[in-house]
Scaffold this motif. Sequence first.
Motif, PDB file in Angstrom:
ATOM      1  N   PRO A   1       0.803  -1.227   0.000  1.00  0.00           N
ATOM      2  CA  PRO A   1       0.000   0.000   0.000  1.00  0.00           C
ATOM      3  C   PRO A   1       0.837   1.279   0.000  1.00  0.00           C
ATOM      4  O   PRO A   1       0.310   2.345  -0.302  1.00  0.00           O
ATOM      5  CB  PRO A   1      -0.824  -0.092   1.288  1.00  0.00           C
ATOM      6  CG  PRO A   1      -0.432  -1.326   1.956  1.00  0.00           C
ATOM      7  CD  PRO A   1       0.551  -2.070   1.156  1.00  0.00           C
ATOM      8  N   LEU A   2       2.152   1.176   0.265  1.00  0.00           N
ATOM      9  CA  LEU A   2       2.963   2.396   0.244  1.00  0.00           C
ATOM     10  C   LEU A   2       3.146   2.926  -1.160  1.00  0.00           C
ATOM     11  O   LEU A   2       3.521   4.059  -1.359  1.00  0.00           O
ATOM     12  CB  LEU A   2       4.356   2.111   0.810  1.00  0.00           C
ATOM     13  CG  LEU A   2       4.473   2.040   2.312  1.00  0.00           C
ATOM     14  CD1 LEU A   2       5.925   1.820   2.665  1.00  0.00           C
ATOM     15  CD2 LEU A   2       3.993   3.312   2.946  1.00  0.00           C
ATOM     16  N   GLN A   3       2.910   2.066  -2.154  1.00  0.00           N
ATOM     17  CA  GLN A   3       3.270   2.444  -3.521  1.00  0.00           C
ATOM     18  C   GLN A   3       2.157   3.162  -4.241  1.00  0.00           C
ATOM     19  O   GLN A   3       2.401   3.710  -5.310  1.00  0.00           O
ATOM     20  CB  GLN A   3       3.656   1.193  -4.326  1.00  0.00           C
ATOM     21  CG  GLN A   3       5.134   0.906  -4.301  1.00  0.00           C
ATOM     22  CD  GLN A   3       5.608   0.514  -2.933  1.00  0.00           C
ATOM     23  OE1 GLN A   3       4.895  -0.113  -2.177  1.00  0.00           O
ATOM     24  NE2 GLN A   3       6.811   0.896  -2.587  1.00  0.00           N
ATOM     25  N   TYR A   4       0.938   3.123  -3.710  1.00  0.00           N
ATOM     26  CA  TYR A   4      -0.114   3.820  -4.451  1.00  0.00           C
ATOM     27  C   TYR A   4      -0.764   4.877  -3.570  1.00  0.00           C
ATOM     28  O   TYR A   4      -0.810   4.777  -2.358  1.00  0.00           O
ATOM     29  CB  TYR A   4      -1.150   2.849  -5.010  1.00  0.00           C
ATOM     30  CG  TYR A   4      -1.735   1.875  -4.022  1.00  0.00           C
ATOM     31  CD1 TYR A   4      -1.252   0.571  -3.977  1.00  0.00           C
ATOM     32  CD2 TYR A   4      -2.775   2.215  -3.186  1.00  0.00           C
ATOM     33  CE1 TYR A   4      -1.776  -0.339  -3.095  1.00  0.00           C
ATOM     34  CE2 TYR A   4      -3.302   1.310  -2.299  1.00  0.00           C
ATOM     35  CZ  TYR A   4      -2.802   0.039  -2.258  1.00  0.00           C
ATOM     36  OH  TYR A   4      -3.323  -0.873  -1.399  1.00  0.00           O
ATOM     37  N   ALA A   5      -1.291   5.904  -4.234  1.00  0.00           N
ATOM     38  CA  ALA A   5      -1.933   7.006  -3.517  1.00  0.00           C
ATOM     39  C   ALA A   5      -3.288   6.543  -3.011  1.00  0.00           C
ATOM     40  O   ALA A   5      -3.896   5.626  -3.550  1.00  0.00           O
ATOM     41  CB  ALA A   5      -2.099   8.190  -4.462  1.00  0.00           C
ATOM     42  N   SER A   6      -3.767   7.191  -1.950  1.00  0.00           N
ATOM     43  CA  SER A   6      -5.072   6.778  -1.420  1.00  0.00           C
ATOM     44  C   SER A   6      -6.202   7.181  -2.356  1.00  0.00           C
ATOM     45  O   SER A   6      -7.254   6.574  -2.365  1.00  0.00           O
ATOM     46  CB  SER A   6      -5.329   7.404  -0.055  1.00  0.00           C
ATOM     47  OG  SER A   6      -4.138   7.858   0.487  1.00  0.00           O
TER      48      SER A   6
ATOM     49  N   TRP B   1       3.550   2.427 -10.682  1.00  0.00           N
ATOM     50  CA  TRP B   1       3.626   2.787  -9.266  1.00  0.00           C
ATOM     51  C   TRP B   1       4.796   2.091  -8.608  1.00  0.00           C
ATOM     52  O   TRP B   1       5.339   2.560  -7.621  1.00  0.00           O
ATOM     53  CB  TRP B   1       2.375   2.334  -8.521  1.00  0.00           C
ATOM     54  CG  TRP B   1       1.136   3.055  -8.878  1.00  0.00           C
ATOM     55  CD1 TRP B   1       1.023   4.299  -9.427  1.00  0.00           C
ATOM     56  CD2 TRP B   1      -0.190   2.581  -8.713  1.00  0.00           C
ATOM     57  NE1 TRP B   1      -0.304   4.613  -9.601  1.00  0.00           N
ATOM     58  CE2 TRP B   1      -1.067   3.574  -9.164  1.00  0.00           C
ATOM     59  CE3 TRP B   1      -0.734   1.387  -8.194  1.00  0.00           C
ATOM     60  CZ2 TRP B   1      -2.449   3.434  -9.132  1.00  0.00           C
ATOM     61  CZ3 TRP B   1      -2.105   1.251  -8.162  1.00  0.00           C
ATOM     62  CH2 TRP B   1      -2.939   2.275  -8.634  1.00  0.00           C
TER      63      TRP B   1
END
Lengths: 180, 351
Positions: free
Chosen positions: A56-61, A125
Motif C-alpha cells: 500500500p505504500l506504492q499507491y496514492a489513497s 507505481w
Amino acid sequence: MAAPDLRAELDSLLLQLFQDLEELEAKRAALNARVEEGWLSLSKARYSMGAKSVGPLQYASLMEPQVCVYTSEAQDGLQRFGLVRASAQTPEEVGPREAALRRRKGLTRTPEPESFPALRDPLNWFGILVPHSLRQAQASFREGLQLAADMATLQIRIDWGRSQLRGLQEKLKQLEPESA
Amino acid sequence: MLEGAEFYFNVDHGYLEGLVRGCKASLLTQQDYINLVQCETLEDVKIHLQTTDYGNFLANQTNPLTVSKIDMEMRKKLCREFEYFRNHSLEPLSTFFTYMTCSYMIDNVILLMNGALQKKSVKEILVKCHPLGRFTEMEAVNIAETPSDLFNAVLVETPLAPFFQDCMSENTLDELNIELLRNKLYKSYLEAFYKFCKNHGDVTAEIMCPILEFEADRRAFIITLNSFGTELSKDDRETLYPTCGKLYPEGLRLLAQAEDFDQMRRVADHYGVYKPLFEAVGDGSGGKTLEDVFYEREVQMNVLAFNRQFHYGVFYAYTKLKEQEMRNIVWIAECISQRHRTKINSYIPIL
C-alpha cells in the motif's frame, strides 16, 4: 393460450436458464483462478523485489480509475454491463472543469491539461523496471475484470429468467384447473 | 597489505567470527523446511518456528497473524544480530559493515521518495523502512525535489554521499528518474564496495570479489530483462550497469543492445560461469525463472564462503543467507495463507 404451447415455452426457458447457470459457474471458476493467479504473482514479485516494495505504500489513497463500468440495454430489454477504458472520457471532462477553476480562482491555470495525459499505467507505481511476475499479475487481474462484467450480465439474465419461469408456472397452474 | 591474515585476524575479529559461525549453524535445515511446508495455517508455522532458533519471536503478536508481521519480526531479529556485530567491530571491519548497510540505505531513500510522490506521510513510510538502513537524516528526504537538492540538503553527511557522482542532475524526481537514481546509486555503491574489498586484499578479497562480481553481472542481466517493453532507452540502460563484474566491458556493451531474452542468452553463452545458469532457466510458467537461478547461485557462493577462515566475507554471507531464509519463510507463509500450494516448494534450501 393453449397449455402445450405454454409447456413448450416453459421448457425452452428452463433450458436457457440451465445454460446460463452453467456459463456462470464456468465464468466464476475462471474468475477465481485468475484472482488466485494474480495474488500469487504479486507474492512472487514481493519475493524478488522485497516485501515493502509491493504494497500500500506504492499507491496514492485517491486514484483515477483506469476502467469504468457502463450499463446498456440489450434487445430483450435487460441491462448489460460492459467495461470501458477511462482514457476515452477524460479529455471531455477537463474543459468545463478548467473553466470552473478559472472562474473561481481568476487565474489562467494552463497546467490542468497536462495533468491528464494518457492515464498512467498502475504498473509504474512500482517503478519502471518491474519484474515479469508483476506484469503477469496485472494481466491476470485485467482478464478477471472482463469476466466480472460478464458474470454481472449473466446474473441479471438468470434472475430475469427465474421470474419469467415463475410467471409461466403460475399461468400454467391457472390453465390446468380450467381444462381439468 | 601483508598477506597472512591467519596471524593477526583473530586479535581484532576472532570473537565476532566465532559468533557469526554460531549464528550460521542455526539457519533452518531441510527438515525444518519440510515441516513448514506441511503446515495448514500461519499458526502452525508459528508453532514450528518456535522449535527452531527463532524461538518465541512471535509471542507478542496479536491475532490475527499475518505474513507481514512474521516478516517484520524476522527482520528485527536479524537487525539485532547485525547491530551486535557492528557495535563490537573494529576497523576495518566497521567500514565493511558500513558498506553493507549502504544498500539498505539506498532502498530506504528510494522508498521515502516514492512515498513523497504518492503523497504519503513520512511516519507511515518510516515504519516500513529497513532497520539496517536507518540514518538520522531520513525524515528529511521527502522535501527534496531534484537529485542535486537531495544531495546538498540531506545526504551530504551520510555514507551515501560519495555515490552521488553520476547522479547529480536538475531533473525533477518522477518515477523514471527515481528508478534511474536508484540504479545509479547502487552501481556506484557496488563499485566502491568492490574496490574496498580488492584493496583490502588477502582472503577477504578472494572471497568477496567473486561474490560482488556476480552481484554486478546479475544486476546487469535483471535490469536488461526488466527493461524490455518499457520506456527506458538503450543508452540509459547502459549507464545503469555496474562495471565491476565479469561482463565488463564487452558483455555489457552487447547486453545494452539486446532486445529480447534470446539475445541476452547469447551474450551469457560467451561466459563459462553464466552459460549453465541460463540453461537451467525453464521456459514458460513451469520451470525456474532467471531470478530463481540467480538466487540459487548466490546461496551457493555464500555457503562456500564459510569454508575459509579469517576473512570478512562470513559476515556478508551470513546476512545474505539469513535474508534468503526470510524470503523462503515468507514465500511458504504466503502460499499457506493464500491456500495455493502448487508452488510452495519453490523456496531455495540453504543447508
